[in-house]
Design a protein around this motif. Structure first.
Motif, short mmCIF file in Angstrom:
data_model
loop_
_atom_site.label_atom_id
_atom_site.label_comp_id
_atom_site.label_asym_id
_atom_site.label_seq_id
_atom_site.Cartn_x
_atom_site.Cartn_y
_atom_site.Cartn_z
N ILE A 1 -2.36 1.88 -3.22
CA ILE A 1 -2.00 1.73 -2.09
C ILE A 1 -2.92 3.77 -1.63
O ILE A 1 -1.67 4.93 -1.67
CB ILE A 1 -0.94 1.89 -0.33
CG1 ILE A 1 -0.28 0.01 -1.14
CG2 ILE A 1 -1.02 2.27 0.75
CD1 ILE A 1 -1.25 -0.55 -0.60
N THR B 1 -7.37 2.39 1.06
CA THR B 1 -7.05 1.54 1.91
C THR B 1 -7.01 1.91 2.93
O THR B 1 -7.55 0.73 4.02
CB THR B 1 -5.26 1.61 1.32
OG1 THR B 1 -4.88 1.16 0.21
CG2 THR B 1 -5.12 0.24 1.68
N ARG C 1 -7.91 -5.95 -4.53
CA ARG C 1 -8.58 -4.11 -5.05
C ARG C 1 -9.39 -4.42 -3.27
O ARG C 1 -9.87 -5.04 -3.44
CB ARG C 1 -9.63 -4.46 -6.08
CG ARG C 1 -8.59 -4.23 -7.11
CD ARG C 1 -8.80 -3.32 -8.72
NE ARG C 1 -10.65 -3.52 -8.81
CZ ARG C 1 -11.39 -3.99 -8.73
NH1 ARG C 1 -11.25 -5.87 -8.73
NH2 ARG C 1 -12.37 -3.46 -9.17
N VAL C 2 -9.60 -3.59 -3.57
CA VAL C 2 -10.02 -2.32 -1.77
C VAL C 2 -11.75 -2.91 -1.99
O VAL C 2 -12.75 -3.58 -1.57
CB VAL C 2 -10.24 -1.33 -1.02
CG1 VAL C 2 -11.72 -1.41 0.14
CG2 VAL C 2 -8.62 -1.34 -0.76
N TYR D 1 -10.32 0.51 4.72
CA TYR D 1 -10.32 -1.05 4.43
C TYR D 1 -9.82 -1.21 5.61
O TYR D 1 -10.17 -2.32 6.83
CB TYR D 1 -9.53 -1.67 3.83
CG TYR D 1 -9.65 -3.46 3.23
CD1 TYR D 1 -9.06 -4.40 3.86
CD2 TYR D 1 -10.52 -3.78 3.81
CE1 TYR D 1 -8.99 -5.12 4.11
CE2 TYR D 1 -10.84 -4.70 3.42
CZ TYR D 1 -9.85 -6.16 3.64
OH TYR D 1 -10.02 -7.34 4.02
N THR E 1 -3.85 -11.28 3.22
CA THR E 1 -3.48 -9.97 3.89
C THR E 1 -2.92 -10.56 5.25
O THR E 1 -1.77 -9.30 5.80
CB THR E 1 -4.36 -9.18 3.91
OG1 THR E 1 -5.78 -9.94 4.65
CG2 THR E 1 -4.88 -8.63 3.12
N ALA F 1 -8.30 0.74 -5.52
CA ALA F 1 -7.70 1.40 -4.04
C ALA F 1 -7.57 -0.39 -3.82
O ALA F 1 -7.66 -0.87 -3.95
CB ALA F 1 -7.81 1.59 -3.47
N THR F 2 -6.04 -1.23 -3.37
CA THR F 2 -5.47 -1.99 -3.21
C THR F 2 -4.82 -2.13 -1.62
O THR F 2 -4.49 -1.01 -0.63
CB THR F 2 -3.90 -2.30 -3.76
OG1 THR F 2 -2.44 -1.14 -3.67
CG2 THR F 2 -4.61 -1.99 -5.35
N VAL F 3 -4.56 -3.18 -1.45
CA VAL F 3 -3.88 -3.85 -0.31
C VAL F 3 -2.20 -4.36 -0.10
O VAL F 3 -2.08 -5.45 -1.07
CB VAL F 3 -5.14 -4.63 0.96
CG1 VAL F 3 -6.26 -3.78 1.63
CG2 VAL F 3 -5.20 -6.13 0.47
#
Lengths: 685, 458
Positions: free
Chosen positions: A626, A630, A670-671, A633, B157, A661-663
């Motif tokens: 994060i 992130t 991965r973003v 995005y 998400t 980078a991730t969410v």
């Protein structure tokens, strides 16, 4: 019939509400100051009648009874009503054979006449007993000795009861002739002990064998202070705060425990072994102070609040070195934007520091019922109050203004919300509306907050305790803001029941490494691995191609982002929580976590511009997990939601942040991949 | 009856009639008295067509017929919601059901358009999660794995509490694997584990084993006896890791699952077996196909197929069958009508993979051709000799029994060789095997009728 009942009711009122003291003093005023003192006769007569009829009782009432009769003697004497005067003489003598008339307002003649009358009615008792301070009664009359030590009593046959505290009483039948003295010899047997204590300071609760006997009070007699000055000095006592005697009578012989307790003082416990049947007077007991100190500060420099300690206002923050009794206290700080409440225990000598961070107030405005059957509404209200503990009620009476407040809130009336904000600060508002579906009653509970109008609805089934539990959890349990990460993603290998590394950005750790232990602890799965990571460094025992090795990895605290459509969360409640964490942040990571999640709340409420603005304030480094990527995005999501696909593509095309980078969390999607997928989606419709 | 009358009476005293009808319909549904429920809903539509509950009633009727398998009837009611009630509360659900009907019927493009329209027209719909899921399924079927991942990422998400969340993560793992990112695929399974979706634990473990095998190149090294029986022949794997084994001489199929063994007698010698999650186990006795619900004779141009030695069902219910007698391959519709026949060359057998790719083994088992469902050939392998059997795992990896059963070749879903090995080095026996199956956890099962055992290779 009604009129009669009312009359009877009114007629009975005076008997039950007789204020002896006021009546007596009012009539004394009339007697002393009025031109017509005989007007006081009725008043004094009332007191006498009331006592005679048993409507007033007790030692004080007896005193007023006798005094009233004294005044009546004078008044009737002034009227020339000798007969009544003598009747009253007799009454007084019968009530208290040794009574002395008040010579300050009664003439010597009347006193002489009274004494003459008395001499025709009474005899005397001379009681010989080795025990002093006797209690003597003849029938129902309590007798007191005169200056010569003789007990004046009505002539005739008497049953005497002679006794004293802690002694076995004795009964004697005697015949007393008018004017004669009868000698009575008595020996009292001691049966119980007594214990006398004094405390410094006064006001200590006294417990004998766990039973509260009373409180020490008053001040020590002068004689005592004189006679025991050495002891007082030796014990370091303060003569001005030393209490009067506190006597505990009727103590059984044997072992006892005496305890003394007073707020802000250490309790004292004394063993009293093998008490005998006598009086015990102990040395005065000094109670030692037991205090601690409180330092209360606001969570942020520019925040002001008022401190209340145990419901008593102390002052504005910051409060330094406030002396408090050791023990439990309830601390409350009222801020403009909410309140801070904490129960705490202060130890003796402790300097306790408290940082007060305002929490928004939780406010329950009530439930609008479906009809006059209120049982379901009451049941749910009581249950919610219990679960949320002390929910403040806003206009909780079942009247129009309360009902209209609910209607106003449902319609989004800003005025109602403004009023609540003014009265209670930043608040979460919960209200309910009862409804019926298929003959069953449900409650639609609405949740909103004072900072923005966006209702959420939860439906409670009063017959199902789980539905209520889920609702309470949705409002109370907040998402995590941060987690500990080490740049390693793992999965549980089902054949080894140990985590195996999926990917790693850490030197020395590779995909395929089996994690044997984390800081010496074996972890069976993913969740326990991440929980066991410790900032700033954690030792991992690994197995690679059959060989064991140990690696120390850096661990950081990084934000976690919640999802957008959780049914198990109240976003209104979460919104306020995140807001308060931004206003009073802990670490940078916590602040960033709060900001990211506040943006998610705004997304949930479809406030895309506000979400974008909040994201613009987030400052995160460019790295895996994060991070800055992130944020970019999530900004893209804002564009997407409002249909600005061109802006979205421009934003994504210029992505230059870390590939990792991730969410959601450090091991989420991965973003870079998400951007890739988005372009794929846009390419082929 | 008395209770019902009382309910209706009370209802009429306290609420409007249309509402009463709707609520009583729901009450009947809750009691599984569907006939009465439908009666109430239909009455509501007749008597109160402008009622606020009319679209809800249409939805309930449409959903009922959908669940009964009567797609045409269901669609008639659902279409009315859209045409007569525009953007009502029930419209999103109507679109979802229509999309599902179209998907089942094999109208992939129509289904996609319907689901796509739903998400645009109802951005706050309660069924958005399911909408995204079906869009991802269709995209996967079309081989558009990244697009599928776009839709699945929306569920990941946003909708962790959705009933489709676990399935969407499995689907995402599959899609990630197919685009060559097994590590990301594993992260999807790890996310499932962390979310505590415990009821899927066995499936999660199977996926984990499979993915770890291919990511960490854990080659097959060991073999052990899995089951003993006389003349084990054809193999197929099914749900909950059930292994179906044809007993060559015994005229039955043994069904072996953990902790349970059952038998099913067959009316004749079994020539081929096929298992699919939605339809169960089918087998061919040569001149007919036996399904869980009965037997099917396939008639092509007036004549029944005589020797079906290879067959499969597509996701839309079409049947592909190879008749050894004619040497031709036939495609039949769900209704058993012949759609087309194809001459695919000298076919030995064919099998279908989850993604719709057909693997045709021909020319004395020395050529493996890969075709689409339209029949187009897209790839051909000539380097595998004497292919005896083919199987696939849930990740679309390919398992070949070659060299007359002496060798095992494992290819990844994109046809890279993962492992090629002489079976003797694993089994430590010189036996050759004729049949192969692979379970959810990529465990390999081998059989040959002259042996008494089924081997498990792992």
């Amino acid at each position: 019939m009604k009129k009669l009942i009312v009359f009877l009711l009114i007629a009975t009122i005076p008997i039950f509400g007789f204020d002896v003291v006021s009546v007596f003093h009012d009539n004394v005023q009339i007697f002393e100051n009025s031109d017509n003192p005989e007007n006081a006769i009725n008043g004094f007569q009332k007191i006498v009648s009331a006592y005679d009829l048993g409507e007033i009782k007790g030692t004080d009432a007896f005193g007023y009874y006798l005094q009233s009769m004294e005044y009546l003697i004078v008044l009737y004497s002034n009227k020339g009503d000798t007969k009544t005067v003598y009747t009253i003489f007799e009454k007084i003598i019968r009530s208290d054979p040794g009574h002395k008339l008040n010579k300050f307002f009664i003439s010597p003649k009347i006193i002489r006449d009274f004494e003459n009358k008395r001499s025709q009615m009474v005899g005397y008792l001379k009681i010989k007993c080795p025990v002093p301070g006797l209690n003597v009664s003849a029938g129902t009359l309590k007798l007191s000795p005169n200056s010569k030590g003789l007990y004046t009593t009505l002539a005739g046959d008497l049953t005497l009861r002679i006794g004293k505290e802690n002694y076995q009483p004795v009964t004697r039948n005697v015949t007393v002739a008018v004017g004669k003295t009868v000698e009575v010899e008595v020996d009292l047997i001691r049966t119980l002990a007594s214990v006398t204590v004094l405390t410094d300071p006064t006001g200590a609760q006294v417990f004998m064998d766990g039973v509260l006997m009373g409180e020490t009070s008053g001040s020590a007699p002068v004689d005592y202070l004189k006679d025991h000055s050495d002891t007082i000095e030796e014990l370091g006592l303060n003569p001005s705060t030393l209490s009067n005697y506190f006597v505990i009578n009727r103590v059984e012989p044997g072992d006892h425990v005496l305890e003394l307790k007073k707020n802000c003082y250490k309790p004292v416990r004394l063993s009293l072994p093998k008490l005998e049947k006598r009086d015990y007077q102990f040395k005065p007991i000094l109670l030692e102070r037991s205090i601690g100190y409180l330092i209360v500060e606001a969570g942020a420099d520019d925040q002001t609040g008022d401190l209340f300690l145990d419901s008593r206002r102390i002052g504005s923050l910051p409060i330094r070195d406030l002396e408090v009794c050791s023990g439990e206290h309830l601390l409350k700080v009222a801020f403009e934007n909410g309140t801070f409440i904490k129960k705490l225990k202060v130890e003796e000598g402790e300097h306790r520091v408290v940082k007060a961070v305002p929490k928004p107030t939780l406010l329950f405005t009530g439930i609008k019922p479906l009809d006059t059957n209120l049982s379901t509404v009451r049941q749910v209200t009581n249950s919610l109050e219990k679960q949320f503990q002390k929910i403040p009620f806003y206009n909780a009476e079942m009247d129009d203004s309360y009902i209209s407040a609910i209607d106003g809130l449902l319609k989004g009336d800003n005025k109602v919300i403004e009023n609540i904000r003014n009265d209670y600060g930043q608040s979460l508002i919960i209200l309910g509306v009862e409804k019926r579906v298929k003959l069953k009653r449900f409650i639609d509970v609405y949740v909103l907050n004072t900072e923005l109008y966006h209702q959420e609805k939860f439906t409670l089934d009063p017959a199902n305790p789980d539905s209520e539990k889920r609702f309470v959890e949705a409002v109370s349990i907040m998402p995590k803001l941060v987690e500990n990460t080490a740049g390693i993603a793992v999965i549980r290998d089902p054949d080894r029941n140990l985590p195996v590394v999926i990917s790693s950005t850490v030197e020395g750790v590779q995909a395929g490494d089996v994690i044997l232990s984390v800081n010496g602890n074996q972890c069976a799965n993913e969740a326990s691995f991440y929980k066991t990571l410790v900032v700033p460094e954690t030792k991992l025992q690994l197995e690679r191609s059959g060989a064991a090795l140990e690696v120390a990895v850096k661990v950081e605290t990084t934000p976690v982002v919640m999802r957008q459509n959780l049914n198990s969360l109240s976003y209104n409640s979460a919104y306020l929580y995140f807001l308060s964490r931004i206003q009073f942040p802990g670490t940078d990571a916590q602040k960033a976590g709060a900001q990211l999640n506040l943006a998610m709340c705004n997304l949930r409420f479809r406030r895309f511009e506000q979400a974008f603005d909040t994201l613009s304030m987030v400052q995160l480094p460019d790295r895996p997990g994060i991070s800055a990527g992130t944020v970019l995005y999530l900004k893209g999501i804002c564009y997407k939601e409002i249909g600005s696909w061109i802006d979205l593509q421009t934003l994504f095309k210029n992505y230059h942040f870390n590939d990792g980078a991730t969410v959601i969390n450090s091991r989420g999607l991965r973003v870079q991949s998400l951007i890739d997928f988005t372009f794929e989606y846009l390419r082929k419709q | 009856m008395k209770t019902l009358l009382l309910f209706l009476l009370i209802g009429s005293l306290t609420s409007p009639n249309d509402q009463r009808l709707y609520e009583s319909g729901l009450a009947f549904e809750a009691n599984q008295n569907y006939e009465q429920a439908m009666r109430e809903f239909n009455l509501l539509l007749e008597q109160y067509p402008k009622s606020a509950f009319a679209d809800d009633a249409l939805l309930e009727i449409g959903r009922y017929h959908f669940n009964q398998g009567d797609a045409e009837r269901a669609k008639a009611f659902l279409d009315r919601i859209i045409s007569e009630y525009g953007k009502s509360d029930s419209s999103d659900n109507a679109y979802l059901l229509i999309g599902r009907i179209q998907l089942k019927a094999g109208d992939i493009d129509d289904a996609y358009n319907t689901f796509f329209h739903l998400k645009g027209a109802f951005p706050e719909s309660d069924v958005l999660d399911r909408d995204y899921f079906y869009l991802s399924i269709i995209s996967s079927r079309r081989g558009q794995f990244k697009k599928a991942l776009y839709f699945l990422s929306q569920i990941y998400t946003r909708f962790s509490e959705s009933p489709v969340f676990p399935d969407s993560l499995y689907q995402a793992a599959y899609c990630y694997y197919r685009i060559g990112e097994p590590q990301e695929a594993l992260k999807m399974i790890a996310a499932l584990n962390e979310e505590g979706k415990g009821e899927q634990a066995v499936k999660a473990e199977d996926y984990t084993r499979s993915l770890l095998r291919f990511l960490l190149k854990r080659h097959y090294k060991r073999a052990k006896q899995y089951f003993q029986m006389d003349n084990p022949s054809l193999l197929a794997t099914g749900e909950a890791n059930t292994l179906y084994v044809q007993a060559k001489k015994g005229r039955f199929i043994q069904m072996i699952s953990p902790g349970q063994n059952r038998r099913r007698n067959t009316p004749g010698n079994v020539r081929a077996m096929y298992y699919q999650n939605d339809v169960g186990l089918w087998f061919s006795t040569g001149d007919q196909l036996i399904s869980p619900s009965g037997s099917v004779r396939l008639i092509a141009e007036g004549s029944a197929l005589q020797d079906i030695t290879s067959f499969f069902l597509t996701s839309s219910g079409e049947i592909w069958a190879f008749d050894k007698k004619t040497g031709l391959s036939y495609v039949f519709s769900k209704e058993r009508k012949l759609i087309r026949k194809m001459a695919l060359g000298d076919v030995d057998f064919f099998k279908i993979r989850r993604d719709g790719r057909i693997f045709v083994v021909k020319n004395s088992r020395n050529v493996m051709e890969i075709r689409t469902l339209d029949g187009h050939a897209i790839k051909q392998f000539n380097n595998f000799k004497k292919i005896v059997d083919i199987a696939f795992d849930p990740l679309d990896n390919i398992y070949l029994l070659t060299n007359k059963g002496r060798s095992l070749s494992v290819l990844t879903s994109d046809f890279h060789v993962f492992q090629s090995v002489q079976l003797q080095s694993i089994t430590h026996s010189s036996s050759r095997y004729n049949h192969l199956a692979v379970d959810q956890g990529a465990n390999i099962f081998l059989s040959v009728s002259r042996e008494r055992e089924i081997l498990k290779v792992y």
